[in-house]
Design an enzyme around this catalytic site. Structure first.
Site, PDB file in Angstrom:
ATOM      1  N   GLY A  13      24.371  10.453  96.373  1.00  0.00           N
ATOM      2  CA  GLY A  13      24.197  11.203  95.038  1.00  0.00           C
ATOM      3  C   GLY A  13      25.301  11.034  93.959  1.00  0.00           C
ATOM      4  O   GLY A  13      24.929  11.563  92.798  1.00  0.00           O
ATOM      5  N   GLY A  14      26.388  10.076  94.227  1.00  0.00           N
ATOM      6  CA  GLY A  14      27.225  10.111  93.089  1.00  0.00           C
ATOM      7  C   GLY A  14      26.672   9.086  92.013  1.00  0.00           C
ATOM      8  O   GLY A  14      25.835   8.600  92.287  1.00  0.00           O
ATOM      9  N   PHE A  15      27.528   8.925  90.989  1.00  0.00           N
ATOM     10  CA  PHE A  15      27.165   8.415  89.870  1.00  0.00           C
ATOM     11  C   PHE A  15      26.816   6.709  90.108  1.00  0.00           C
ATOM     12  O   PHE A  15      25.401   6.227  90.081  1.00  0.00           O
ATOM     13  CB  PHE A  15      28.313   8.331  88.937  1.00  0.00           C
ATOM     14  CG  PHE A  15      28.318   7.416  87.754  1.00  0.00           C
ATOM     15  CD1 PHE A  15      27.123   7.345  86.850  1.00  0.00           C
ATOM     16  CD2 PHE A  15      29.286   6.611  87.252  1.00  0.00           C
ATOM     17  CE1 PHE A  15      26.887   6.523  85.540  1.00  0.00           C
ATOM     18  CE2 PHE A  15      29.512   5.839  85.964  1.00  0.00           C
ATOM     19  CZ  PHE A  15      28.168   5.844  85.408  1.00  0.00           C
ATOM     20  N   ILE A  16      27.734   6.129  90.845  1.00  0.00           N
ATOM     21  CA  ILE A  16      27.435   4.748  91.104  1.00  0.00           C
ATOM     22  C   ILE A  16      26.348   4.436  92.232  1.00  0.00           C
ATOM     23  O   ILE A  16      25.476   3.593  92.162  1.00  0.00           O
ATOM     24  CB  ILE A  16      28.755   3.814  91.437  1.00  0.00           C
ATOM     25  CG1 ILE A  16      29.594   3.745  90.473  1.00  0.00           C
ATOM     26  CG2 ILE A  16      28.654   2.740  92.106  1.00  0.00           C
ATOM     27  CD1 ILE A  16      31.124   3.502  90.759  1.00  0.00           C
ATOM     28  N   ASP A  63      29.061  13.986 106.439  1.00  0.00           N
ATOM     29  CA  ASP A  63      30.353  14.198 105.743  1.00  0.00           C
ATOM     30  C   ASP A  63      31.188  12.960 106.304  1.00  0.00           C
ATOM     31  O   ASP A  63      31.086  12.883 107.479  1.00  0.00           O
ATOM     32  CB  ASP A  63      31.100  15.459 105.838  1.00  0.00           C
ATOM     33  CG  ASP A  63      32.264  15.719 105.170  1.00  0.00           C
ATOM     34  OD1 ASP A  63      33.186  14.713 105.074  1.00  0.00           O
ATOM     35  OD2 ASP A  63      32.430  16.854 104.862  1.00  0.00           O
ATOM     36  N   ALA A  84      31.698   6.718  99.139  1.00  0.00           N
ATOM     37  CA  ALA A  84      32.030   7.840  99.049  1.00  0.00           C
ATOM     38  C   ALA A  84      33.598   7.964  98.791  1.00  0.00           C
ATOM     39  O   ALA A  84      34.332   7.705  99.806  1.00  0.00           O
ATOM     40  CB  ALA A  84      31.538   8.849  99.914  1.00  0.00           C
ATOM     41  N   TYR A 159      45.428   9.034  94.053  1.00  0.00           N
ATOM     42  CA  TYR A 159      44.229   8.485  93.941  1.00  0.00           C
ATOM     43  C   TYR A 159      44.432   6.715  94.150  1.00  0.00           C
ATOM     44  O   TYR A 159      43.408   6.151  94.931  1.00  0.00           O
ATOM     45  CB  TYR A 159      43.380   8.851  92.458  1.00  0.00           C
ATOM     46  CG  TYR A 159      42.056   7.944  92.599  1.00  0.00           C
ATOM     47  CD1 TYR A 159      40.898   8.361  93.166  1.00  0.00           C
ATOM     48  CD2 TYR A 159      41.863   6.842  91.478  1.00  0.00           C
ATOM     49  CE1 TYR A 159      39.724   7.672  92.976  1.00  0.00           C
ATOM     50  CE2 TYR A 159      40.600   6.192  91.313  1.00  0.00           C
ATOM     51  CZ  TYR A 159      39.560   6.723  92.206  1.00  0.00           C
ATOM     52  OH  TYR A 159      38.472   6.001  92.035  1.00  0.00           O
ATOM     53  N   LYS A 163      42.812   4.630  97.133  1.00  0.00           N
ATOM     54  CA  LYS A 163      42.001   3.629  96.967  1.00  0.00           C
ATOM     55  C   LYS A 163      42.743   2.254  97.751  1.00  0.00           C
ATOM     56  O   LYS A 163      41.989   1.173  98.341  1.00  0.00           O
ATOM     57  CB  LYS A 163      41.667   3.116  95.398  1.00  0.00           C
ATOM     58  CG  LYS A 163      40.896   4.483  94.803  1.00  0.00           C
ATOM     59  CD  LYS A 163      39.348   4.799  95.786  1.00  0.00           C
ATOM     60  CE  LYS A 163      38.324   3.910  95.639  1.00  0.00           C
ATOM     61  NZ  LYS A 163      37.092   4.223  96.369  1.00  0.00           N
ATOM     62  N   VAL A 189      33.688   2.655  84.622  1.00  0.00           N
ATOM     63  CA  VAL A 189      32.279   2.537  84.565  1.00  0.00           C
ATOM     64  C   VAL A 189      31.534   3.562  83.832  1.00  0.00           C
ATOM     65  O   VAL A 189      31.863   4.770  84.006  1.00  0.00           O
ATOM     66  CB  VAL A 189      31.806   2.938  86.253  1.00  0.00           C
ATOM     67  CG1 VAL A 189      30.403   2.707  86.256  1.00  0.00           C
ATOM     68  CG2 VAL A 189      32.608   1.902  87.219  1.00  0.00           C
TER      69      VAL A 189
HETATM   70  P1  NAP Z   1      31.125  10.446  91.874  1.00  0.00           P
HETATM   71  O1  NAP Z   1      29.959  10.752  90.948  1.00  0.00           O
HETATM   72  O2  NAP Z   1      32.072  11.675  91.658  1.00  0.00           O
HETATM   73  O3  NAP Z   1      30.671  10.494  93.481  1.00  0.00           O
HETATM   74  C1  NAP Z   1      31.644  10.492  94.368  1.00  0.00           C
HETATM   75  C2  NAP Z   1      30.908  10.438  95.634  1.00  0.00           C
HETATM   76  O4  NAP Z   1      31.769  10.647  96.879  1.00  0.00           O
HETATM   77  C3  NAP Z   1      29.871  11.808  95.841  1.00  0.00           C
HETATM   78  O5  NAP Z   1      28.530  11.270  96.106  1.00  0.00           O
HETATM   79  C4  NAP Z   1      30.503  12.557  96.538  1.00  0.00           C
HETATM   80  O6  NAP Z   1      29.540  13.470  97.475  1.00  0.00           O
HETATM   81  C5  NAP Z   1      31.124  11.565  97.522  1.00  0.00           C
HETATM   82  N1  NAP Z   1      32.118  12.194  98.392  1.00  0.00           N
HETATM   83  C6  NAP Z   1      33.163  12.816  98.092  1.00  0.00           C
HETATM   84  N2  NAP Z   1      33.929  13.367  99.380  1.00  0.00           N
HETATM   85  C7  NAP Z   1      33.076  13.026 100.367  1.00  0.00           C
HETATM   86  C8  NAP Z   1      33.124  13.297 101.745  1.00  0.00           C
HETATM   87  N3  NAP Z   1      34.160  13.938 102.244  1.00  0.00           N
HETATM   88  N4  NAP Z   1      31.938  12.996 102.485  1.00  0.00           N
HETATM   89  C9  NAP Z   1      30.829  12.662 101.899  1.00  0.00           C
HETATM   90  N5  NAP Z   1      30.934  12.228 100.705  1.00  0.00           N
HETATM   91  C10 NAP Z   1      31.781  12.619  99.961  1.00  0.00           C
HETATM   92  O7  NAP Z   1      31.931   9.058  91.533  1.00  0.00           O
HETATM   93  P2  NAP Z   1      31.756   7.676  91.242  1.00  0.00           P
HETATM   94  O8  NAP Z   1      32.358   7.341  89.911  1.00  0.00           O
HETATM   95  O9  NAP Z   1      30.222   7.474  91.495  1.00  0.00           O
HETATM   96  O10 NAP Z   1      32.578   7.070  92.371  1.00  0.00           O
HETATM   97  C11 NAP Z   1      31.916   6.321  93.459  1.00  0.00           C
HETATM   98  C12 NAP Z   1      33.012   5.440  93.880  1.00  0.00           C
HETATM   99  O11 NAP Z   1      33.383   4.483  93.156  1.00  0.00           O
HETATM  100  C13 NAP Z   1      34.353   5.975  94.517  1.00  0.00           C
HETATM  101  O12 NAP Z   1      34.763   5.426  95.712  1.00  0.00           O
HETATM  102  C14 NAP Z   1      35.287   5.675  93.390  1.00  0.00           C
HETATM  103  O13 NAP Z   1      36.691   5.517  93.762  1.00  0.00           O
HETATM  104  C15 NAP Z   1      34.825   4.296  93.230  1.00  0.00           C
HETATM  105  N6  NAP Z   1      35.203   3.923  91.428  1.00  0.00           N
HETATM  106  C16 NAP Z   1      34.417   4.500  90.500  1.00  0.00           C
HETATM  107  C17 NAP Z   1      34.797   4.323  89.150  1.00  0.00           C
HETATM  108  C18 NAP Z   1      34.148   4.991  87.981  1.00  0.00           C
HETATM  109  O14 NAP Z   1      34.665   4.555  86.749  1.00  0.00           O
HETATM  110  N7  NAP Z   1      33.420   5.759  87.975  1.00  0.00           N
HETATM  111  C19 NAP Z   1      35.860   3.149  89.012  1.00  0.00           C
HETATM  112  C20 NAP Z   1      36.456   2.430  90.041  1.00  0.00           C
HETATM  113  C21 NAP Z   1      35.893   3.032  91.566  1.00  0.00           C
HETATM  114  P3  NAP Z   1      29.375  15.091  97.244  1.00  0.00           P
HETATM  115  O15 NAP Z   1      28.225  15.058  95.894  1.00  0.00           O
HETATM  116  O16 NAP Z   1      28.883  15.612  98.314  1.00  0.00           O
HETATM  117  O17 NAP Z   1      30.620  15.579  96.590  1.00  0.00           O
END
Ligand code: NAP
Length: 319
Positions: A13-16, A63, A84, A159, A163, A189
């Site tokens: 469900g997350g953004f990426i 989870d 996740a 954080y 990572k 992103v």
């Molecule tokens: P996001 O929209 O906040 O998504 C984070 C996801 O992680 C959500 O689906 C969340 O699920 C899930 N999550 C968190 N804790 C969890 C758990 N205990 N069990 C299962 N799922 C869990 O963030 P995003 O930006 O898409 O990030 C996704 C990935 O990209 C992450 O690994 C992040 O470190 C990496 N990243 C992001 C960026 C950026 O700029 N956006 C840049 C570099 C790397 P719930 O909905 O259930 O909370």
């Protein structure tokens, strides 16, 4: 033929991840998406509305802290995309991010090992590359760079530590279990959101436009579009030559230039007008994107990245 392939996306469900799911469905994959709460329509309802979802998307309640919940989700898949991880600029409580990132990654890899999965694509981050106070400010970050765990700990950069440790762990377990692991390490992103709530990185752009900031840093932002990040993940599986880690960056733009571009297209918003000091650490003025271009060939144009981000926020009533 990719039409018969089955992929699992952890944290769907997350953004990426939502874009990875959308693109996999578009290519004809059957997709297993894990979410923590499939009944949370506000968080995950958009997934079921994606084209192809009705026929080829199954949501699993899982989870990453619960190994048993992951096993049925990865079962029968050709590849697992592990995205996740909680995202925030930093965390007060280290365990809030270290546990899901590190223990969660171990659980995902052990579930993959049990179910004989041979390909994992892991979403890492520039956060696993950039934090090393001993590195000169003008050094260009590339795939050889790692954040220094000891310095992360000393500076309480939880954080970045999470990572770094989780990417090192996924690579080690990949070697131990005979799983090919490819890590994608994105920078900031941006791009259109599919989910209904604003996420942390797109929030940075929204905060440049919603009047919440009076000043902006005298710094460069390295950025990339979410659709290119999703393409990179899928190519990380599909390209037989994909290996190790990819620094996923398309552009570097000074904050002032980003604000000027946004002002031209969206003059109705309220932008910061004072320039503060430089943010500490690496300068992103110059970037290295040679390796990632071997996976995705070309990037979505910079102005389109910004415009599409803003339009998606407007459409969802978030700006
Ligand atoms: P996001 O929209 O906040 O998504 C984070 C996801 O992680 C959500 O689906 C969340 O699920 C899930 N999550 C968190 N804790 C969890 C758990 N205990 N069990 C299962 N799922 C869990 O963030 P995003 O930006 O898409 O990030 C996704 C990935 O990209 C992450 O690994 C992040 O470190 C990496 N990243 C992001 C960026 C950026 O700029 N956006 C840049 C570099 C790397 P719930 O909905 O259930 O909370």
């Amino acid at each position: 033929m990719e039409g018969g392939r089955r992929a699992c996306v952890i944290g769907a469900g997350g953004f990426i991840a939502s874009w990875i799911v959308a693109k996999l469905l578009d290519r004809g994959y059957k997709v297993h998406g894990t979410v923590r709460d499939p009944d949370d329509d506000e968080k995950n309802g958009h997934l079921n509305k994606l084209p192809g979802a009705g026929e080829r998307l199954s949501l699993f309640r899982a989870d990453v802290l619960d190994y048993e919940s992951l096993v049925p989700a990865v079962r029968g898949c050709d590849v697992v995309f592990h995205t996740a991880c909680p995202v925030a600029p930093n965390f007060e409580d280290p365990d809030a991010v270290l546990k899901p990132a590190v223990d969660g990654t171990r659980n995902v890899m052990e579930a993959c090992h049990k179910e004989n999965i041979k390909r994992v694509v892991f979403t890492s981050s520039v956060a696993a590359m950039v934090f090393d106070p001993n590195r000169p400010r003008d050094q260009i970050i590339d795939e050889c760079c790692w954040s220094d765990p000891e310095s992360c700990r000393k500076s309480q950069q939880w954080y970045m530590l999470a990572k770094t440790e989780s990417e090192k762990l996924v690579a080690k377990l990949g070697d131990d279990f005979g799983i090919r692991v490819v890590a994608i390490c994105p920078v900031l992103v941006l791009g259109p959101i599919l989910q209904s709530r604003i996420n942390s990185s797109v929030g940075i752009l929204a905060n440049m436009m919603n009047g919440s900031k009076t000043s902006y840093p005298n710094s460069y932002y390295p950025l990339v579009d979410v659709r290119d990040v999703a393409e990179a993940h899928i190519a990380g599986y599909e390209d037989p030559n994909a290996s190790a880690r990819y620094y996923c960056v398309a552009y570097s733009k000074h904050c002032k230039e980003m604000i000027e571009t946004l002002k031209e297209d969206f003059p109705q918003y309220s932008y910061p007008d004072k320039c503060e000091g430089e943010t500490p650490g690496i300068s992103f003025e110059k970037i290295s994107n040679k390796k990632i271009l071997s996976l995705i060939k070309e990037f979505i144009p910079y102005e389109k990245v910004l415009v599409d981000t803003v339009v998606s926020l407007q459409e969802k009533g978030l700006l």
